[in-house]
Write an enzyme that holds these catalytic residues in place. Structure first.
Site, mmCIF file in Angstrom:
data_model
loop_
_atom_site.group_PDB
_atom_site.id
_atom_site.type_symbol
_atom_site.label_atom_id
_atom_site.label_comp_id
_atom_site.label_asym_id
_atom_site.label_seq_id
_atom_site.Cartn_x
_atom_site.Cartn_y
_atom_site.Cartn_z
ATOM 1 N N CYS A 20 0.845 -1.202 0.000
ATOM 2 C CA CYS A 20 0.000 0.000 0.000
ATOM 3 C C CYS A 20 0.878 1.250 0.000
ATOM 4 O O CYS A 20 1.728 1.435 0.872
ATOM 5 C CB CYS A 20 -0.912 -0.004 1.227
ATOM 6 S SG CYS A 20 -1.780 1.545 1.473
ATOM 7 N N HIS B 248 -3.542 0.831 8.531
ATOM 8 C CA HIS B 248 -4.135 0.623 7.204
ATOM 9 C C HIS B 248 -5.624 0.343 7.342
ATOM 10 O O HIS B 248 -6.035 -0.688 7.854
ATOM 11 C CB HIS B 248 -3.476 -0.542 6.452
ATOM 12 C CG HIS B 248 -4.103 -0.734 5.094
ATOM 13 N ND1 HIS B 248 -3.727 0.011 3.998
ATOM 14 C CD2 HIS B 248 -5.121 -1.526 4.684
ATOM 15 C CE1 HIS B 248 -4.481 -0.340 2.960
ATOM 16 N NE2 HIS B 248 -5.332 -1.277 3.351
ATOM 17 N N HIS C 186 -8.736 14.583 2.166
ATOM 18 C CA HIS C 186 -8.125 15.712 1.452
ATOM 19 C C HIS C 186 -8.459 16.989 2.224
ATOM 20 O O HIS C 186 -9.605 17.178 2.653
ATOM 21 C CB HIS C 186 -8.710 15.852 0.048
ATOM 22 C CG HIS C 186 -8.455 14.702 -0.874
ATOM 23 N ND1 HIS C 186 -7.513 14.753 -1.886
ATOM 24 C CD2 HIS C 186 -9.014 13.475 -0.948
ATOM 25 C CE1 HIS C 186 -7.527 13.603 -2.545
ATOM 26 N NE2 HIS C 186 -8.422 12.803 -2.007
ATOM 27 N N HIS D 47 -8.028 8.333 3.486
ATOM 28 C CA HIS D 47 -7.363 9.641 3.547
ATOM 29 C C HIS D 47 -8.394 10.748 3.409
ATOM 30 O O HIS D 47 -9.358 10.620 2.662
ATOM 31 C CB HIS D 47 -6.286 9.786 2.465
ATOM 32 C CG HIS D 47 -6.761 9.486 1.080
ATOM 33 N ND1 HIS D 47 -6.891 8.206 0.609
ATOM 34 C CD2 HIS D 47 -7.138 10.304 0.077
ATOM 35 C CE1 HIS D 47 -7.324 8.236 -0.640
ATOM 36 N NE2 HIS D 47 -7.497 9.503 -0.989
ATOM 37 N N GLY E 138 -14.702 7.919 -6.508
ATOM 38 C CA GLY E 138 -13.485 8.524 -7.045
ATOM 39 C C GLY E 138 -12.230 8.166 -6.271
ATOM 40 O O GLY E 138 -11.174 8.771 -6.489
HETATM 41 P P1 AMP Z 1 -8.178 9.674 -4.023
HETATM 42 O O1 AMP Z 1 -8.624 9.895 -5.442
HETATM 43 O O2 AMP Z 1 -9.121 10.277 -3.027
HETATM 44 O O3 AMP Z 1 -7.835 8.231 -3.749
HETATM 45 O O4 AMP Z 1 -6.868 10.542 -3.876
HETATM 46 C C1 AMP Z 1 -5.585 10.054 -3.977
HETATM 47 C C2 AMP Z 1 -4.662 11.250 -3.941
HETATM 48 O O5 AMP Z 1 -3.352 10.796 -3.671
HETATM 49 C C3 AMP Z 1 -4.604 12.046 -5.253
HETATM 50 O O6 AMP Z 1 -4.996 13.400 -5.005
HETATM 51 C C4 AMP Z 1 -3.134 11.941 -5.664
HETATM 52 O O7 AMP Z 1 -2.641 13.129 -6.250
HETATM 53 C C5 AMP Z 1 -2.443 11.642 -4.335
HETATM 54 N N1 AMP Z 1 -1.182 10.933 -4.408
HETATM 55 C C6 AMP Z 1 -0.909 9.808 -5.112
HETATM 56 N N2 AMP Z 1 0.363 9.422 -4.913
HETATM 57 C C7 AMP Z 1 0.913 10.320 -4.041
HETATM 58 C C8 AMP Z 1 2.199 10.470 -3.432
HETATM 59 N N3 AMP Z 1 3.203 9.606 -3.676
HETATM 60 N N4 AMP Z 1 2.401 11.514 -2.613
HETATM 61 C C9 AMP Z 1 1.407 12.399 -2.367
HETATM 62 N N5 AMP Z 1 0.169 12.301 -2.894
HETATM 63 C C10 AMP Z 1 -0.079 11.283 -3.724
HETATM 64 ZN ZN ZN Z 2 -2.235 1.347 3.692
#
Ligand code: AMP
Ligand code: ZN
Length: 112
Positions: A4, A46, A101, A99, A92
């Site tokens: 992950c 996780h 945002h 997480h 989405g």
């Molecule tokens: P979600 O669509 O809610 O799953 O959002 C996933 C988010 O993770 C997106 O906004 C990506 O830009 C961000 N993301 C993916 N890989 C990384 C990373 N290595 N570091 C920081 N953000 C990331």
């Molecule tokens: Zn995880």
């Protein structure tokens, strides 16, 4: 979970621009920011998504919710901020580690 992405970020195995961390959560800058401020808050544990949250996570979720306005203030978002938790493919969600945002400041997209 060993494969992950966000677990690896939480453990420091993949670099991130961390802005806050404690024993329960890590907060770092989104790699593809959608606004002037775009942070991601993840639990160290996780949990794949909100669908996998149980009663045992109540304290963790409260901790996350209470931290969000604190971080927004620290980022200078005095007018307000937006939090988004995408859940499941239909919501989405792309990374299946829970997480939140945290978005704000210039370029915050419209939300209709
Ligand atoms: P979600 O669509 O809610 O799953 O959002 C996933 C988010 O993770 C997106 O906004 C990506 O830009 C961000 N993301 C993916 N890989 C990384 C990373 N290595 N570091 C920081 N953000 C990331
Ligand atoms: Zn995880």
């Amino acid at each position: 979970m060993s494969d992950c992405l966000f677990c690896k970020i939480a453990k420091g195995e993949i670099p991130s621009q961390t802005v806050y961390s404690d024993d329960k959560v890590v907060v770092f800058k989104d790699i593809n920011p959608k606004a002037a401020v775009h942070l991601l808050m993840i639990p160290r544990e996780h949990i794949a998504s909100l669908n996998e949250v149980g009663a045992g996570h109540d304290a963790l979720l409260a901790h996350m919710m209470r931290l969000l306005p604190r971080l927004a203030a620290e980022q200078g978002l005095r007018d307000g901020f937006r939090t988004i938790i995408n859940t499941g493919k239909g919501g989405g969600q792309v990374v299946f580690h829970l997480h939140a945002h945290l978005l704000g400041g210039a370029s915050l997209p419209g939300f209709e």
